[in-house]
Design a protein around this motif. Structure first.
Motif, short mmCIF file in Angstrom:
data_model
loop_
_atom_site.label_atom_id
_atom_site.label_comp_id
_atom_site.label_asym_id
_atom_site.label_seq_id
_atom_site.Cartn_x
_atom_site.Cartn_y
_atom_site.Cartn_z
N SER A 69 -3.96 -4.61 17.25
CA SER A 69 -4.87 -4.26 16.17
C SER A 69 -4.11 -4.03 14.86
O SER A 69 -2.88 -3.85 14.86
N GLU A 70 -4.86 -4.01 13.77
CA GLU A 70 -4.25 -3.74 12.47
C GLU A 70 -3.65 -2.33 12.44
O GLU A 70 -2.58 -2.12 11.85
N GLU A 71 -4.29 -1.39 13.08
CA GLU A 71 -3.78 -0.02 13.09
C GLU A 71 -2.46 0.07 13.84
O GLU A 71 -1.54 0.80 13.43
N GLU A 72 -2.33 -0.68 14.93
CA GLU A 72 -1.07 -0.70 15.68
C GLU A 72 0.05 -1.28 14.84
O GLU A 72 1.19 -0.78 14.85
N THR A 73 -0.27 -2.33 14.10
CA THR A 73 0.73 -2.93 13.20
C THR A 73 1.10 -1.95 12.09
O THR A 73 2.28 -1.80 11.74
N ARG A 74 0.10 -1.28 11.54
CA ARG A 74 0.34 -0.32 10.46
C ARG A 74 1.31 0.78 10.92
O ARG A 74 2.22 1.17 10.18
N GLN A 75 1.10 1.29 12.12
CA GLN A 75 1.96 2.35 12.64
C GLN A 75 3.41 1.89 12.75
O GLN A 75 4.35 2.63 12.43
N GLN A 76 3.61 0.64 13.18
CA GLN A 76 4.96 0.10 13.29
C GLN A 76 5.62 -0.06 11.92
O GLN A 76 6.79 0.29 11.74
N VAL A 77 4.85 -0.58 10.97
CA VAL A 77 5.38 -0.77 9.62
C VAL A 77 5.78 0.56 9.00
O VAL A 77 6.87 0.71 8.43
N GLU A 78 4.90 1.55 9.12
CA GLU A 78 5.18 2.85 8.51
C GLU A 78 6.35 3.56 9.20
O GLU A 78 7.09 4.32 8.56
N GLY A 79 6.54 3.30 10.48
CA GLY A 79 7.70 3.85 11.19
C GLY A 79 9.00 3.27 10.66
O GLY A 79 9.99 4.00 10.47
N ILE A 80 9.01 1.97 10.41
CA ILE A 80 10.20 1.31 9.84
C ILE A 80 10.45 1.81 8.42
O ILE A 80 11.60 2.06 8.03
N SER A 85 9.80 4.67 7.23
CA SER A 85 10.36 6.01 7.31
C SER A 85 11.88 5.95 7.48
O SER A 85 12.62 6.73 6.87
N VAL A 86 12.34 5.01 8.28
CA VAL A 86 13.78 4.84 8.49
C VAL A 86 14.46 4.33 7.21
O VAL A 86 15.51 4.85 6.80
N GLU A 125 0.83 -1.21 0.00
CA GLU A 125 0.00 0.00 0.00
C GLU A 125 0.86 1.25 0.00
O GLU A 125 0.46 2.30 -0.51
N ASN A 126 2.06 1.14 0.56
CA ASN A 126 2.98 2.27 0.63
C ASN A 126 3.97 2.29 -0.53
O ASN A 126 4.97 3.01 -0.49
N GLY A 127 3.68 1.50 -1.56
CA GLY A 127 4.48 1.55 -2.78
C GLY A 127 5.75 0.73 -2.78
O GLY A 127 6.59 0.91 -3.67
N VAL A 128 5.91 -0.17 -1.81
CA VAL A 128 7.12 -0.99 -1.73
C VAL A 128 6.91 -2.29 -2.50
O VAL A 128 5.87 -2.96 -2.35
#
Length: 226
Positions: free
Chosen positions: A182-193, A195-196, A23-26
């Motif tokens: 939750s899915e939202e908690e997982t999403r936040q972790q994925v998007e944080g990684i 960003s790095v 979803e984030n283009g990866v």
């Protein structure tokens, strides 16, 4: 381009993570998807599996019965090793070919979903970073039993225990995603990684290294011609 490995345990939720990445283009190269491709009727691995395990692990139309084969290999370590020896070289060849295409299309980095990354060790030397998807043991067991259409607890535990313990994988990872919530908690972790990874300069270093190799080859060819 650099490559990020994604792994975890069976039923920890790597599919959710890969869907968020896409979803984030990866670009994600999925070992399980390729594993299904290399055992299609007529493929080299398909023929070797039939010779090694017999007709009992195939449907009448010639397609591989993955559940029947899984029941065999998860009860016998030697047979599981034999299956891996048949399929893994074909899987890794297809994955590296797909990665090469991503490189020439200008990708900054890609993710390879490798369920047995640490168990085999075959792809580790190609990876810049590793992400492990973790979850609580009770959650993992419940997910696997629900996915297995009536799989017993003992059968589910047998499959979980056939892999390296999640604790050990997490210790060796560069990033860990806890997928117990939750899915939202997982999403936040994925998007944080993400960003790095998107800020990493490894992409440019590897591009320059590749360019240097190409230039060196051209100079050698020029010297040979002249």
């Amino acid at each position: 381009m650099f490559i990020v490995g994604l792994t975890g345990g069976i039923a920890t939720g790597k599919s959710l993570v890969t869907s968020i990445l896409r979803e984030n283009g990866v670009s994600v190269i999925d070992a399980d998807t390729i594993a299904r491709k290399v055992v299609e009727p007529g493929q080299s691995a398909w023929s070797k599996i039939r010779k090694e395990f017999g007709d009992g692990v195939f449907y009448s139309n010639g397609e591989l019965n993955r559940e029947a084969l899984g029941n065999i290999v998860f009860q016998d370590v030697d047979k599981r090793k034999k299956l891996n020896q048949i399929t893994h070289p074909e899987i890794y060849k297809e994955m590296l070919f797909a990665a090469t295409k991503c490189f020439f299309s200008g990708e900054k980095f890609i993710v390879m979903d490798l369920p047995l990354l640490y168990e085999t060790g075959a792809m580790l030397k190609y990876l810049h970073k590793v992400i492990v998807v973790d979850c609580e043991k009770e959650c993992q067991l419940a997910r696997l039993m629900a996915r297995g259409q009536g799989m017993s607890e003992s059968a589910a535990l047998q499959r979980i225990n056939a892999q390296m313990p999640l604790e050990e994988k997490c210790e060796r990872a560069n990033f860990v995603i806890n997928n117990s919530g939750s899915e939202e908690e997982t999403r936040q972790q994925v998007e944080g990684i993400l960003s790095v990874l998107q800020k990493s300069r490894a992409y440019w270093r590897l591009r320059l290294l590749f360019l240097g190799v190409i230039v060196s080859i051209l100079f050698i060819l020029r010297a040979l011609i002249w």
